[in-house]
Design a protein around this motif. Structure first.
Motif, PDB file in Angstrom:
ATOM      1  N   ALA A 249       0.830  -1.207   0.000  1.00 16.65           N
ATOM      2  CA  ALA A 249       0.000   0.000   0.000  1.00 16.65           C
ATOM      3  C   ALA A 249       0.864   1.257   0.000  1.00 16.65           C
ATOM      4  CB  ALA A 249      -0.937  -0.006   1.209  1.00 16.65           C
ATOM      5  N   ALA A 250       1.939   1.247   0.776  1.00 14.81           N
ATOM      6  CA  ALA A 250       2.826   2.417   0.832  1.00 14.81           C
ATOM      7  C   ALA A 250       3.488   2.663  -0.523  1.00 14.81           C
ATOM      8  CB  ALA A 250       3.885   2.223   1.922  1.00 14.81           C
ATOM      9  N   ALA A 251       3.911   1.610  -1.190  1.00 13.06           N
ATOM     10  CA  ALA A 251       4.542   1.760  -2.509  1.00 13.06           C
ATOM     11  C   ALA A 251       3.535   2.291  -3.526  1.00 13.06           C
ATOM     12  CB  ALA A 251       5.115   0.430  -2.974  1.00 13.06           C
ATOM     13  N   ALA A 252       2.319   1.778  -3.487  1.00 17.31           N
ATOM     14  CA  ALA A 252       1.283   2.255  -4.414  1.00 17.31           C
ATOM     15  C   ALA A 252       0.942   3.711  -4.146  1.00 17.31           C
ATOM     16  CB  ALA A 252       0.032   1.380  -4.288  1.00 17.31           C
ATOM     17  N   ARG A 253       0.849   4.088  -2.870  1.00 15.78           N
ATOM     18  CA  ARG A 253       0.563   5.495  -2.536  1.00 15.78           C
ATOM     19  C   ARG A 253       1.666   6.398  -3.061  1.00 15.78           C
ATOM     20  NH1 ARG A 253      -1.329   3.535   2.466  1.00 15.78           N
ATOM     21  NH2 ARG A 253       0.734   3.819   3.365  1.00 15.78           N
ATOM     22  N   ALA A 254       2.897   5.975  -2.891  1.00 16.19           N
ATOM     23  CA  ALA A 254       4.030   6.785  -3.341  1.00 16.19           C
ATOM     24  C   ALA A 254       3.977   6.994  -4.851  1.00 16.19           C
ATOM     25  CB  ALA A 254       5.342   6.128  -2.930  1.00 16.19           C
ATOM     26  N   ARG A 255       3.662   5.964  -5.587  1.00 21.34           N
ATOM     27  CA  ARG A 255       3.584   6.097  -7.052  1.00 21.34           C
ATOM     28  C   ARG A 255       2.420   6.968  -7.471  1.00 21.34           C
ATOM     29  NH1 ARG A 255       4.919   0.213  -7.212  1.00 21.34           N
ATOM     30  NH2 ARG A 255       7.148   0.174  -7.571  1.00 21.34           N
ATOM     31  N   GLN A 256       1.307   6.847  -6.781  1.00 20.65           N
ATOM     32  CA  GLN A 256       0.147   7.630  -7.167  1.00 20.65           C
ATOM     33  C   GLN A 256       0.369   9.108  -6.900  1.00 20.65           C
ATOM     34  OE1 GLN A 256      -3.604   6.371  -5.587  1.00 20.65           O
ATOM     35  NE2 GLN A 256      -4.598   6.959  -7.472  1.00 20.65           N
ATOM     36  N   VAL A 257       1.013   9.421  -5.797  1.00 18.55           N
ATOM     37  CA  VAL A 257       1.336  10.816  -5.505  1.00 18.55           C
ATOM     38  C   VAL A 257       2.258  11.370  -6.590  1.00 18.55           C
ATOM     39  CG1 VAL A 257       2.569  12.322  -3.894  1.00 18.55           C
ATOM     40  CG2 VAL A 257       0.926  10.654  -3.034  1.00 18.55           C
ATOM     41  N   ALA A 258       3.222  10.565  -7.014  1.00 18.64           N
ATOM     42  CA  ALA A 258       4.131  10.992  -8.086  1.00 18.64           C
ATOM     43  C   ALA A 258       3.359  11.217  -9.384  1.00 18.64           C
ATOM     44  CB  ALA A 258       5.227   9.955  -8.285  1.00 18.64           C
ATOM     45  N   LEU A 259       2.409  10.340  -9.682  1.00 15.73           N
ATOM     46  CA  LEU A 259       1.611  10.497 -10.889  1.00 15.73           C
ATOM     47  C   LEU A 259       0.767  11.765 -10.838  1.00 15.73           C
ATOM     48  CD1 LEU A 259       0.564   9.484 -13.599  1.00 15.73           C
ATOM     49  CD2 LEU A 259      -1.085   8.078 -12.348  1.00 15.73           C
ATOM     50  N   LEU A 260       0.139  12.018  -9.696  1.00 14.34           N
ATOM     51  CA  LEU A 260      -0.642  13.243  -9.545  1.00 14.34           C
ATOM     52  C   LEU A 260       0.239  14.480  -9.677  1.00 14.34           C
ATOM     53  CD1 LEU A 260      -3.009  12.074  -6.705  1.00 14.34           C
ATOM     54  CD2 LEU A 260      -3.737  12.920  -8.927  1.00 14.34           C
ATOM     55  N   GLY A 261       1.430  14.425  -9.106  1.00 10.52           N
ATOM     56  CA  GLY A 261       2.368  15.542  -9.218  1.00 10.52           C
ATOM     57  C   GLY A 261       2.812  15.764 -10.654  1.00 10.52           C
ATOM     58  N   LEU A 262       3.085  14.678 -11.349  1.00 11.48           N
ATOM     59  CA  LEU A 262       3.498  14.764 -12.751  1.00 11.48           C
ATOM     60  C   LEU A 262       2.369  15.320 -13.614  1.00 11.48           C
ATOM     61  CD1 LEU A 262       5.724  14.139 -14.801  1.00 11.48           C
ATOM     62  CD2 LEU A 262       4.767  11.851 -15.013  1.00 11.48           C
ATOM     63  N   LEU A 263       1.159  14.881 -13.351  1.00 10.01           N
ATOM     64  CA  LEU A 263       0.005  15.387 -14.087  1.00 10.01           C
ATOM     65  C   LEU A 263      -0.162  16.889 -13.862  1.00 10.01           C
ATOM     66  CD1 LEU A 263      -2.466  14.866 -15.856  1.00 10.01           C
ATOM     67  CD2 LEU A 263      -3.717  14.250 -13.777  1.00 10.01           C
ATOM     68  N   ALA A 264      -0.010  17.333 -12.621  1.00 13.43           N
ATOM     69  CA  ALA A 264      -0.132  18.766 -12.320  1.00 13.43           C
ATOM     70  C   ALA A 264       0.989  19.556 -12.997  1.00 13.43           C
ATOM     71  CB  ALA A 264      -0.104  18.984 -10.814  1.00 13.43           C
ATOM     72  N   ALA A 265       2.206  19.014 -12.943  1.00 18.89           N
ATOM     73  CA  ALA A 265       3.358  19.716 -13.520  1.00 18.89           C
ATOM     74  C   ALA A 265       3.276  19.805 -15.041  1.00 18.89           C
ATOM     75  CB  ALA A 265       4.651  19.017 -13.112  1.00 18.89           C
ATOM     76  N   ARG A 266       2.684  18.819 -15.665  1.00 23.69           N
ATOM     77  CA  ARG A 266       2.636  18.774 -17.126  1.00 23.69           C
ATOM     78  C   ARG A 266       1.270  19.110 -17.706  1.00 23.69           C
ATOM     79  NH1 ARG A 266       7.304  15.225 -19.147  1.00 23.69           N
ATOM     80  NH2 ARG A 266       8.720  15.587 -17.432  1.00 23.69           N
ATOM     81  N   ALA A 267       0.385  19.655 -16.892  1.00 32.63           N
ATOM     82  CA  ALA A 267      -0.982  19.949 -17.339  1.00 32.63           C
ATOM     83  C   ALA A 267      -0.984  20.852 -18.572  1.00 32.63           C
ATOM     84  CB  ALA A 267      -1.796  20.568 -16.218  1.00 32.63           C
ATOM     85  N   ASP A 268      -0.113  21.853 -18.612  1.00 31.01           N
ATOM     86  CA  ASP A 268      -0.074  22.751 -19.767  1.00 31.01           C
ATOM     87  C   ASP A 268       0.341  22.005 -21.038  1.00 31.01           C
ATOM     88  OD1 ASP A 268      -0.903  24.926 -18.295  1.00 31.01           O
ATOM     89  OD2 ASP A 268       1.138  25.631 -17.886  1.00 31.01           O
ATOM     90  N   ALA A 269       1.376  21.178 -20.915  1.00 30.07           N
ATOM     91  CA  ALA A 269       1.835  20.416 -22.078  1.00 30.07           C
ATOM     92  C   ALA A 269       0.781  19.413 -22.533  1.00 30.07           C
ATOM     93  CB  ALA A 269       3.141  19.697 -21.748  1.00 30.07           C
ATOM     94  N   ILE A 270       0.109  18.781 -21.574  1.00 29.73           N
ATOM     95  CA  ILE A 270      -0.960  17.839 -21.914  1.00 29.73           C
ATOM     96  C   ILE A 270      -2.097  18.582 -22.608  1.00 29.73           C
ATOM     97  CG2 ILE A 270      -2.721  16.297 -20.951  1.00 29.73           C
ATOM     98  CD1 ILE A 270      -0.641  15.646 -18.712  1.00 29.73           C
ATOM     99  N   GLY A 271      -2.439  19.757 -22.086  1.00 30.32           N
ATOM    100  CA  GLY A 271      -3.487  20.573 -22.706  1.00 30.32           C
ATOM    101  C   GLY A 271      -3.138  20.972 -24.126  1.00 30.32           C
ATOM    102  N   GLU A 272      -1.882  21.362 -24.345  1.00 30.61           N
ATOM    103  CA  GLU A 272      -1.447  21.731 -25.694  1.00 30.61           C
ATOM    104  C   GLU A 272      -1.526  20.545 -26.640  1.00 30.61           C
ATOM    105  OE1 GLU A 272       2.442  23.433 -25.363  1.00 30.61           O
ATOM    106  OE2 GLU A 272       1.729  25.066 -24.078  1.00 30.61           O
ATOM    107  N   SER A 273      -1.165  19.378 -26.140  1.00 27.61           N
ATOM    108  CA  SER A 273      -1.239  18.173 -26.951  1.00 27.61           C
ATOM    109  C   SER A 273      -2.685  17.824 -27.299  1.00 27.61           C
ATOM    110  CB  SER A 273      -0.583  17.001 -26.218  1.00 27.61           C
ATOM    111  OG  SER A 273      -0.698  15.820 -26.972  1.00 27.61           O
ATOM    112  N   LEU A 274      -3.594  17.975 -26.333  1.00 24.33           N
ATOM    113  CA  LEU A 274      -5.011  17.726 -26.599  1.00 24.33           C
ATOM    114  C   LEU A 274      -5.553  18.701 -27.648  1.00 24.33           C
ATOM    115  CD1 LEU A 274      -6.328  17.072 -22.973  1.00 24.33           C
ATOM    116  CD2 LEU A 274      -6.147  15.396 -24.827  1.00 24.33           C
ATOM    117  N   ALA A 275      -5.110  19.944 -27.580  1.00 24.28           N
ATOM    118  CA  ALA A 275      -5.545  20.940 -28.562  1.00 24.28           C
ATOM    119  C   ALA A 275      -5.027  20.581 -29.954  1.00 24.28           C
ATOM    120  CB  ALA A 275      -5.057  22.321 -28.164  1.00 24.28           C
ATOM    121  N   ARG A 276      -3.766  20.199 -30.013  1.00 18.88           N
ATOM    122  CA  ARG A 276      -3.135  19.910 -31.298  1.00 18.88           C
ATOM    123  C   ARG A 276      -3.675  18.618 -31.922  1.00 18.88           C
ATOM    124  NH1 ARG A 276       1.415  20.461 -29.367  1.00 18.88           N
ATOM    125  NH2 ARG A 276       1.911  18.301 -28.921  1.00 18.88           N
TER     126      ARG A 276
END
Length: 85
Positions: A9-36
């Motif tokens: 559970a601790a390992a899964a939580r750690a990965r999920q937090v990293a994924l959420l952080g990565l999603l927040a950090a790259r939201a602009d790039a993801i948005g640009e990709s969705l637009a394109r």
């Protein structure tokens, strides 16, 4: 070799937090990709990314609910907003 459920559970939580952080950090790039690639307008991009973030938070809450208590790093205000959406 047996791994304790708490460690899994601790390992899964750690990965999920990293994924959420990565999603927040790259939201602009993801948005640009969705637009394109899909021709999405700003409102739809924000809505799609927000839905993904809420889904990940909901999955996090459901996944670790059986272990007791709340997931780490989840503020009560954030949790109540996630459920309201």
């Amino acid at each position: 070799m047996s791994v304790k459920p708490e460690r899994i559970a601790a390992a899964a939580r750690a990965r999920q937090v990293a994924l959420l952080g990565l999603l927040a950090a790259r939201a602009d790039a993801i948005g640009e990709s969705l637009a394109r690639t899909h021709g999405m307008v700003a409102w739809d991009r924000h809505k799609t990314i927000g839905k993904l973030q809420r889904g990940l938070w909901a999955l996090r809450e459901q996944r670790f609910h059986g272990l007791g208590g709340r997931p780490r790093g989840c503020a009560s205000a954030r949790t109540s907003r996630s459920r309201a959406c």
